[in-house]
Write a protein that holds these residues in place. Sequence first.
Motif, PDB file in Angstrom:
ATOM      1  N   PRO A  62      -7.672   6.543  -5.733  1.00 35.70           N
ATOM      2  CA  PRO A  62      -6.661   5.690  -6.343  1.00 35.70           C
ATOM      3  C   PRO A  62      -7.281   4.449  -6.984  1.00 35.70           C
ATOM      4  O   PRO A  62      -8.183   3.832  -6.411  1.00 35.70           O
ATOM      5  CB  PRO A  62      -5.753   5.294  -5.170  1.00 35.70           C
ATOM      6  N   ASP A  79       1.038   4.151  -2.833  1.00 34.92           N
ATOM      7  CA  ASP A  79       0.816   5.584  -2.591  1.00 34.92           C
ATOM      8  C   ASP A  79       1.994   6.425  -3.052  1.00 34.92           C
ATOM      9  O   ASP A  79       1.824   7.487  -3.658  1.00 34.92           O
ATOM     10  CB  ASP A  79       0.563   5.839  -1.094  1.00 34.92           C
ATOM     11  N   SER A  87      -4.341   6.252   4.526  1.00 34.44           N
ATOM     12  CA  SER A  87      -4.497   6.252   3.075  1.00 34.44           C
ATOM     13  C   SER A  87      -5.982   6.125   2.712  1.00 34.44           C
ATOM     14  O   SER A  87      -6.839   5.997   3.586  1.00 34.44           O
ATOM     15  CB  SER A  87      -3.699   5.110   2.465  1.00 34.44           C
ATOM     16  N   VAL A 114      -7.080   1.160  -7.281  1.00 31.63           N
ATOM     17  CA  VAL A 114      -6.427  -0.045  -6.776  1.00 31.63           C
ATOM     18  C   VAL A 114      -6.940  -1.262  -7.539  1.00 31.63           C
ATOM     19  O   VAL A 114      -8.027  -1.240  -8.113  1.00 31.63           O
ATOM     20  CB  VAL A 114      -6.641  -0.253  -5.247  1.00 31.63           C
ATOM     21  N   SER A 150       2.039   6.418  -6.870  1.00 31.97           N
ATOM     22  CA  SER A 150       0.881   7.170  -7.414  1.00 31.97           C
ATOM     23  C   SER A 150       1.071   8.663  -7.193  1.00 31.97           C
ATOM     24  O   SER A 150       0.777   9.471  -8.080  1.00 31.97           O
ATOM     25  CB  SER A 150      -0.427   6.776  -6.733  1.00 31.97           C
ATOM     26  N   GLN A 171      -7.018   3.939   0.021  1.00 32.74           N
ATOM     27  CA  GLN A 171      -7.117   2.885  -0.998  1.00 32.74           C
ATOM     28  C   GLN A 171      -8.322   1.980  -0.756  1.00 32.74           C
ATOM     29  O   GLN A 171      -8.664   1.159  -1.596  1.00 32.74           O
ATOM     30  CB  GLN A 171      -5.831   2.054  -1.000  1.00 32.74           C
ATOM     31  N   GLY A 204      -4.241   1.204   4.513  1.00 31.78           N
ATOM     32  CA  GLY A 204      -4.975   1.440   3.257  1.00 31.78           C
ATOM     33  C   GLY A 204      -6.327   2.105   3.478  1.00 31.78           C
ATOM     34  O   GLY A 204      -6.866   2.753   2.584  1.00 31.78           O
ATOM     35  N   GLN A 242       0.839  -1.207   0.000  1.00 30.78           N
ATOM     36  CA  GLN A 242       0.000   0.000   0.000  1.00 30.78           C
ATOM     37  C   GLN A 242       0.874   1.257   0.000  1.00 30.78           C
ATOM     38  O   GLN A 242       0.566   2.244  -0.678  1.00 30.78           O
ATOM     39  CB  GLN A 242      -0.904   0.004   1.235  1.00 30.78           C
TER      40      GLN A 242
END
Length: 828
Positions: free
Chosen positions: A788, A540, A606, A790, A543, A608, A602, A536
């Motif tokens: 994002p 990040d 984050s 994923v 990205s 995700q 995640g 993860q």
Amino acid sequence: MNTNKSRTVFMIGIFLCLGIPFGFGAMPDNQSLRLWYNHPAEKWVEALPIGNGRLGAMVFGTPGTEELQLNEGTVWAGGPGDNINPETGKAIPVIRKLLFSGHYEEAQQYANAHVHSTDNGMPYQPVGSLFIDFPGQSQFTDYYRDLNISDAIASVSYKVDGVTYKRTMFSSFADNVIIVKLTASKAGSITCDLRMKSPQKHIVSVNSDELMLSGITGDHEGKKGQVRFVALVKPVLNGGSLSKDSSTLSISKANEVTLYISIATNFKNYHDLSIDPFQKASAYLKTAMEKNYDQAVIDHEKAYQHYFDRVKLNLGTTDSIKNPTDQRLVQFAHDNDPQLVALYFQFGRYLLISSSEPGGQPATLQGLWNDQMLPPWDSKYTININTEMNYWPSEITNLSEMQQPLFHMLQDLSVTGRQSARETYGARGWVVHHNTDLWRITDPVDGAFDWGLWPMGGVWLSQNIWKHYLYSGDKVFLKKYFPVLQGACKFFIDELQPYPEHHWLVVAPSDSPEHEYVYDGNKRAAITAGATMDNQLIFDLFSSVISATKVLNTDHAFADTLETMIKRLPPMQIGQYGQLQEWLHDWDNPTDHHRHVSHLYGLFPSNQISPYYTPKLFEAARTSLIERGDVSTGWSMGWKVNLWARLLDGNHAYKLIKDQLTPVGTQNGGGTYPNLFDAHPPFQIDGNFGCTSGIAQMLLQSEDGAIQLLPALPDAWHNGSVSGLRARGGFEIVNLAWKNGNISSVTIKSTLGGNCRLRTYLPLNKESRLVHIHVAKGINPNLFFQIPAVKQPLISPKAKLPVLVLRKTYLYDFQTQPGEIYTLIFQN
Ligand code: FUC
């Protein structure tokens, strides 16, 4: 949608711009922003912290002998130098080979035997204490002491023989000194002695009418203490007289006394100790004393309030506020005391402003406040969760500037970490493992075991750079720090390894911070390849750099390389219990309640994992969090408040806040000390910051493709309002108000312009209607809100996934202009 009505909304918005109040809830007065007590502090965790980012003090408030335990942000043991051990570099290929052939336990044993560091990081250390002895004042009445976090001033007052004594103390944000004012209701009543002490190697002396403590920091693990420091105390008397001996200043029968405390060290930067601490401390003192006291207070308050006043929070009021803070903490489990939550939230903001100012050092495990030569975990920077958590409140609670010391540290690490990349891994770029300190060490510390061989600290920390851009849209900043992000990528371009089974690109060796897995029945290891959190984090990092190259129109070929590699990262996986797998293999144990919940990175911090974009992963993350349980220590509870907020479950997040706001020792885990410091235990400041961030996340999120208003409001906060929180895309929530659990209005300022996408939530089974709204259909959220992309998760055939039930939500889009303010009113 009726266009005329829409215009009306914007008219209202413009009115607000001109300062006509509309839709604001009652904001708490300053009384609610005090920690106060009716007895002096007996223990350090009862004393009250003041700090200006560089100079800190814990104020005990004892009438007979006042103690100010002093800190300065660069007083650390040891001195410049790295902690690279060439043996680690030699061990890595062997460990990797063992991992890739499934010999995990052997990999662990080999790592434990071969990864050592002679320098496991240096401790942050105290300066010493100033004591003010007041003879004949051990018997007193009418005692009161407080810390007013609305102006960052601590005070003590009490009566002896009919005279009221008062002292006020602050660490000036304007003048770089600590100022103490002693007053009494009767002229000529102040008689006291000033003396100093330190656990460091030191000398106390009196030069002219200044008390001076000079010392040098401790040796540690063979590294010589090299930080020299000087603390000067200068009294200014109104009436009375001053006398001295070799180490004490005595004040007799003064009407008022002002004490100036100035501290400086020889620290210039992590590799340069060439400053003259006496000259620096004297210069601060001289400048500060050119101002009169009243002006000093005004300047201090102004500088502090510039940050603090940006956010106001009102979660409701009750009579509990009439009680001292330590009593409210004891009663919190039984009382409805929403103001204690609001106070705790604001105290977190206070602590961040007071321990992390531009130009200083980042907040340590104890922020700025430490009285021990060997504090827990050295009170340094543990960067596998703790330092990151310290900064979670910064953007959302409108304290973005407080991150500057962290950005500076990242810049330093991107230089020192090159040596670790080159010598330990033979790679380009820079790398740092799970700890660092004032000297910016970057190689593993404390051996491999469950923690040391984790090369991800820099990746996690550097996400703050990208997040700052998402909140601010500041391209100049992004350009300045782009090389730091790019250097972090370069290391992993060289170091990611194809995993034999799927040829996924993985980090190896590494671990899922501090956590072991059990495999093949009873074999154990922590060292691993491709831990979920690592995947993860790399996702990040890559990205964000790909996006940054687009924003800055630079390094497109570099971005292409990252695009290719990102596709080869492992997907997130859902294991046999329906849980989000913590490791590449399905090793999770549902009865395991480990405090680290690294794979949930995640979900938070984050984005995700989302209820709207990745619902299966969302459910799996929920299952994992339920399995881990609520019982945990300080920072872990703080993380869970944020996670439950991201899971849109306000009542569960509130339950964690209740657990956290429990006196230390009354439950199985962390809790809160009387001075509202969070307990790991002992004190560790990350839990304070984590919970402050969590409270904000319950009210506002901007991780999921929109500005989410009241995504996790608990039943306990029926009515309330918050002002000043910030969202991605340069949006500031000027005010957000709710009634009976329903949003009633929101006023938003756009600083960058562009599309604003809002998401509102209905309580389950409740209808709510938005009345004035301009919907610009078909507009995509801008870069700041991008979700994002994923990969689809891999799901274990054994997993039974629950059906996701989500609250109904509405999305609204409208175009904004930079600098304009928009108000939306909701009718329930
Ligand atoms: C991490 C945590 C510990 C502690 C330390 C400072 O290593 O696992 O619990 O908070 O940091």
